[in-house]
Design an enzyme around this catalytic site. Sequence first.
Site, PDB file in Angstrom:
ATOM      1  N   LYS A 110      64.508 -32.107  93.960  1.00  0.00           N
ATOM      2  CA  LYS A 110      65.962 -32.326  93.951  1.00  0.00           C
ATOM      3  C   LYS A 110      66.279 -33.781  93.674  1.00  0.00           C
ATOM      4  CE  LYS A 110      67.666 -28.433  96.448  1.00  0.00           C
ATOM      5  NZ  LYS A 110      68.457 -27.861  97.516  1.00  0.00           N
ATOM      6  N   LYS A 191      61.456 -20.838  90.110  1.00  0.00           N
ATOM      7  CA  LYS A 191      62.111 -20.088  91.184  1.00  0.00           C
ATOM      8  C   LYS A 191      63.558 -19.762  90.819  1.00  0.00           C
ATOM      9  CE  LYS A 191      63.848 -22.196  94.718  1.00  0.00           C
ATOM     10  NZ  LYS A 191      64.106 -23.009  95.919  1.00  0.00           N
ATOM     11  N   LYS A 194      69.962 -20.963  93.933  1.00  0.00           N
ATOM     12  CA  LYS A 194      71.424 -21.045  93.859  1.00  0.00           C
ATOM     13  C   LYS A 194      71.807 -22.102  92.835  1.00  0.00           C
ATOM     14  CE  LYS A 194      72.167 -20.525  98.820  1.00  0.00           C
ATOM     15  NZ  LYS A 194      71.398 -21.663  99.349  1.00  0.00           N
TER      16      LYS A 194
HETATM   17  P1  TYM Z   1      68.546 -21.842 101.213  1.00  0.00           P
HETATM   18  O1  TYM Z   1      70.000 -21.825 101.549  1.00  0.00           O
HETATM   19  O2  TYM Z   1      68.123 -22.548  99.972  1.00  0.00           O
HETATM   20  O3  TYM Z   1      67.996 -20.369 101.115  1.00  0.00           O
HETATM   21  C1  TYM Z   1      68.224 -19.390 102.122  1.00  0.00           C
HETATM   22  C2  TYM Z   1      67.021 -18.485 102.238  1.00  0.00           C
HETATM   23  O4  TYM Z   1      66.731 -17.863 100.981  1.00  0.00           O
HETATM   24  C3  TYM Z   1      65.348 -18.036 100.655  1.00  0.00           C
HETATM   25  N1  TYM Z   1      65.177 -18.085  99.204  1.00  0.00           N
HETATM   26  C4  TYM Z   1      64.338 -17.303  98.505  1.00  0.00           C
HETATM   27  N2  TYM Z   1      63.498 -16.322  98.888  1.00  0.00           N
HETATM   28  C5  TYM Z   1      62.791 -15.688  97.913  1.00  0.00           C
HETATM   29  N3  TYM Z   1      62.883 -16.001  96.595  1.00  0.00           N
HETATM   30  C6  TYM Z   1      63.707 -16.990  96.173  1.00  0.00           C
HETATM   31  N4  TYM Z   1      63.808 -17.279  94.884  1.00  0.00           N
HETATM   32  C7  TYM Z   1      64.486 -17.684  97.150  1.00  0.00           C
HETATM   33  N5  TYM Z   1      65.413 -18.688  97.081  1.00  0.00           N
HETATM   34  C8  TYM Z   1      65.815 -18.916  98.344  1.00  0.00           C
HETATM   35  C9  TYM Z   1      64.978 -19.347 101.324  1.00  0.00           C
HETATM   36  O5  TYM Z   1      63.581 -19.453 101.519  1.00  0.00           O
HETATM   37  C10 TYM Z   1      65.751 -19.277 102.620  1.00  0.00           C
HETATM   38  O6  TYM Z   1      65.030 -18.563 103.594  1.00  0.00           O
HETATM   39  N6  TYM Z   1      66.523 -25.412 104.092  1.00  0.00           N
HETATM   40  C11 TYM Z   1      67.031 -24.039 104.098  1.00  0.00           C
HETATM   41  C12 TYM Z   1      68.144 -23.811 105.081  1.00  0.00           C
HETATM   42  C13 TYM Z   1      67.824 -24.146 106.493  1.00  0.00           C
HETATM   43  C14 TYM Z   1      66.993 -23.417 107.376  1.00  0.00           C
HETATM   44  C15 TYM Z   1      67.083 -24.088 108.625  1.00  0.00           C
HETATM   45  C16 TYM Z   1      66.185 -22.274 107.217  1.00  0.00           C
HETATM   46  C17 TYM Z   1      68.356 -25.189 107.198  1.00  0.00           C
HETATM   47  N7  TYM Z   1      67.908 -25.127 108.493  1.00  0.00           N
HETATM   48  C18 TYM Z   1      66.357 -23.616 109.711  1.00  0.00           C
HETATM   49  C19 TYM Z   1      65.481 -21.819 108.312  1.00  0.00           C
HETATM   50  C20 TYM Z   1      65.566 -22.487 109.552  1.00  0.00           C
HETATM   51  C21 TYM Z   1      67.585 -23.716 102.718  1.00  0.00           C
HETATM   52  O7  TYM Z   1      67.988 -24.593 101.995  1.00  0.00           O
HETATM   53  O8  TYM Z   1      67.710 -22.400 102.449  1.00  0.00           O
END
Ligand code: TYM
Length: 327
Positions: A110, A191, A194
Amino acid sequence: MRIFSGIKPSGDPTLGNYSGGFRQYAATQEMGDAYFCIVDLHAITVEYDPADLHERTLDLFAMLVATGLDPDRSTVFAQSHVTAHAEASWLLSAVTSYGQLGRMTQFKEKGSRQDFVSAALFNYPILMSGDILLYQADIVPIGDDQRQHLELARDVAERFNTRFGEVFTVPEGVYPEVGARIMDLQDPLGKMGKTGSSEQGTVRLLDAPDAIRRKFRTAVTDSGREVRRGPDKPGISNLIDIMSVATGTTPDAVEAEYGDAGYGAFKQAVGEAVVALLEPVQQRYAELRGDDGELLRLLGQGAEKARAASAPTLERMYEAMGFARLR
Ligand code: TYM
């Protein structure tokens, strides 16, 4: 059993989020005392529009409920409503390694896409560690892309416990067996995200059925004609995973059914399966999203439960670290 996970209100949620996120949240909420956090404080770590953040928070809350979370059973809340998260993040920064933060692939990726790299982007995994540790979570359902952050959270918990006494449960990541990493349909080595993946290769949960069909029809495939998984077939392997996620069958069963169907027919079938999966979600979403008042009421209810659950851990952190407390 305590369950915690978080999702960022930035960009419209994708099929990847469904596979590694939403789908697992709905399943794990049955296993115990579950907390699901809309991590709005994480959303400000890269360029964003302040005029959108409020709406995106409500959008995401509605999507969490539309995909199966029960806000009366689970605690669904926004991170900024519980000030303990920001406080915990500062305290934990004292036991987080600067070098380890610099090695986070998400920070490097990023960071390389931004003109301005904020300190918040660098500190991101500390805030995430606090999210998890404040709730004494045993398990954290996530996708594969969060693995490195989860490992860091475990290191932070262990370092704190060693230095200041046993305060934290060391959490385990839970990854789906199939679909832990859904790839961009146009670039199956990248990947689906979003942000950052191709528009045509990214299926959004609120895409219209025809847009979804078109994205699958134009998905990149591989050489050969057999529908089976393999390192030489990243495009087809990804589509098999998606089919398995959308229909709840195993990848083996998908291969057995479509092995000889040809790529064109298979891609069409996957598109239809995803449309069928998302139609009821979109319907529930539209109903929920019509009532801001009710969403805000539910967010308030979640915030109250989350404050009560996190406050004792934050207090123990301050005490263990030796701060003078006022009683
Ligand atoms: P975020 O918002 O990017 O994504 C949310 C969840 O979706 C999963 N994910 C995927 N799984 C499979 N294939 C993909 N292409 C894919 N893209 C996204 C992510 O692994 C995630 O589980 N840092 C985290 C948010 C966060 C968090 C936390 C998660 C903040 N605090 C505490 C767990 C515990 C994030 O940016 O997720």
